[in-house]
Design a protein around this motif. Structure first.
Motif, short mmCIF file in Angstrom:
data_model
loop_
_atom_site.label_atom_id
_atom_site.label_comp_id
_atom_site.label_asym_id
_atom_site.label_seq_id
_atom_site.Cartn_x
_atom_site.Cartn_y
_atom_site.Cartn_z
N ASP A 256 -16.46 -2.97 7.49
CA ASP A 256 -16.82 -3.85 8.61
C ASP A 256 -18.29 -4.29 8.56
O ASP A 256 -18.60 -5.46 8.78
CB ASP A 256 -16.57 -3.14 9.94
N ASN A 284 -11.77 -1.59 10.27
CA ASN A 284 -11.32 -1.99 11.61
C ASN A 284 -11.87 -1.08 12.70
O ASN A 284 -11.14 -0.55 13.54
CB ASN A 284 -9.79 -2.03 11.69
N THR A 288 -15.40 -5.13 14.36
CA THR A 288 -14.58 -6.31 14.07
C THR A 288 -14.36 -7.20 15.28
O THR A 288 -14.11 -8.40 15.13
CB THR A 288 -13.20 -5.88 13.51
N ALA A 297 -8.77 -7.32 9.86
CA ALA A 297 -9.18 -6.11 9.16
C ALA A 297 -8.02 -5.17 8.91
O ALA A 297 -7.02 -5.19 9.63
CB ALA A 297 -10.26 -5.39 9.98
N GLY A 299 -6.96 -1.51 9.27
CA GLY A 299 -7.34 -0.32 10.03
C GLY A 299 -6.58 0.90 9.56
O GLY A 299 -5.59 0.80 8.83
#
Length: 342
Positions: A256, A284, A288, A297, A299
């Motif tokens: 990130d 994530n 984000t 993203a 995660g």
């Protein structure tokens, strides 16, 4: 003042051993349902709340687990700690957090300190366990510890008896590439991350493999590493990519914070996300949702990730068999940093 009820009193009234009451209180091992019910009824009757120190003495445990992270300021590590702490607290354990700042010698000292504090297990997230090539001296140190207490890691430490809990890296990259291809992206770059880090190397290897299987060209100039997993590292990596004669239409950011730098570099080159370049990152965390646009993203379902780490640690503390490695399933969270190409 009435009599103070102890775990011994509970055991005597229930007609069971002290260790059986202890197992019911901690949930660390199975107890027959009828015994559990009888013990819990007595606990409720006296509104019994166990003294944690006394419980530790009875079990020869401290009910504490040590956790060493590489950089607690990094949102990934802070998310991991919080998820582990919640899972540990639910099982009656307390976490002792230490930050190694990514320094090898500090890791050694922290390991020694935690053993001295008589923690019941140690969790290592980041640092030496992330190395692509195992530090043999560090591995030997950890092996000495595993002879006394369990060690759970997220990463790789060859030659040790550690239990591993890791993200399925191939699945993580597959989610990204499938989504990029479904959107129509063809020139996909990879920004950031060190070639000395095992997880990053695994991500890149899958990225190379999937480019080929998707019939897309691998361009070395679009694949730029950087040892800093932060905004500055992402900015530097993306600037190098954008200096090329031909530019990508999409980029994978290694995390990130790297993606924040990627977005800044794109803006300074008079381009926009997602109008000119799509961006997807790994981790994530809360970052984000703070960018503009918000980042799509991959995660790691941190609550589940932390629960598995803690459950494996507690199982190992109890002497139960734990699988050598457990993989956590990643998930793609779609936001506004990609678009469907016409």
């Amino acid at each position: 003042m009435g009599k103070v009820i102890t775990i011994c009193d509970i055991a005597k009234e229930a007609g069971v051993s002290i260790s059986t009451v202890s197992r019911v209180l901690t949930g660390n091992a199975k107890v027959k349902e009828d015994k559990q019910r009888r013990i819990r009824e007595i606990i409720d009757k006296y509104d019994f709340h166990p003294n944690m120190l006394a419980r530790g003495l009875i079990q020869t445990r401290t009910m504490q687990i040590g956790i060493i992270t590489a950089d607690v300021c990094n949102p990934y590590y802070s998310c991991m700690f919080v998820s582990c702490e919640k899972a540990a607290n639910a099982q009656g354990y307390t976490l002792l957090l230490s930050d190694s700042f990514g320094e090898r010698e500090k890791e050694f000292k922290l390991l020694e300190k935690m053993v001295g504090q008589r923690v019941d297990a140690i969790i290592l997230i980041g640092g030496s366990v992330d190395n692509l090539i195992t530090d043999t001296e560090f591995a030997e140190k950890v092996n000495l510890i595993t002879n006394q207490i369990p060690v759970v890691i997220t990463g790789r430490l060859d030659g040790t008896n550690c239990n591993r809990v890791n993200i399925d890296s191939d699945r993580a990259v597959t989610l990204v590439m499938d989504y990029f291809v479904s959107c129509g992206y063809k020139k996909i770059a990879f920004a950031g991350g060190s070639p000395s880090v095992k997880f990053t190397t695994d991500l890149r290897a899958c990225y190379h493999k999937l480019l080929k299987s998707c019939g897309l060209e691998y361009r070395q100039e679009f694949d730029v590493t950087n040892k800093y997993y932060d905004e500055s590292g992402g900015y530097a990596a993306m600037c190098r990519i954008l200096e090329q004669k031909e530019r990508p239409d999409a980029v994978i950011a290694v995390n990130d914070l790297t993606a924040v730098g990627v977005i800044r570099a794109i803006a300074e080159h008079h381009m926009r996300v997602p109008d000119d370049i799509g961006v997807i990152c790994f981790d994530n965390t809360y970052i984000t949702a703070l960018t503009n646009p918000q980042l799509t993203a991959v995660g790691y379902n941190y609550a589940e990730y932390g629960r598995i780490i803690i459950e494996n640690a507690i199982s190992a503390i109890s002497g139960d068999r734990v699988s050598h490695e457990t993989l956590v399933e990643p998930e793609l969270v779609i936001r506004q940093s990609c678009r469907i190409l016409k």
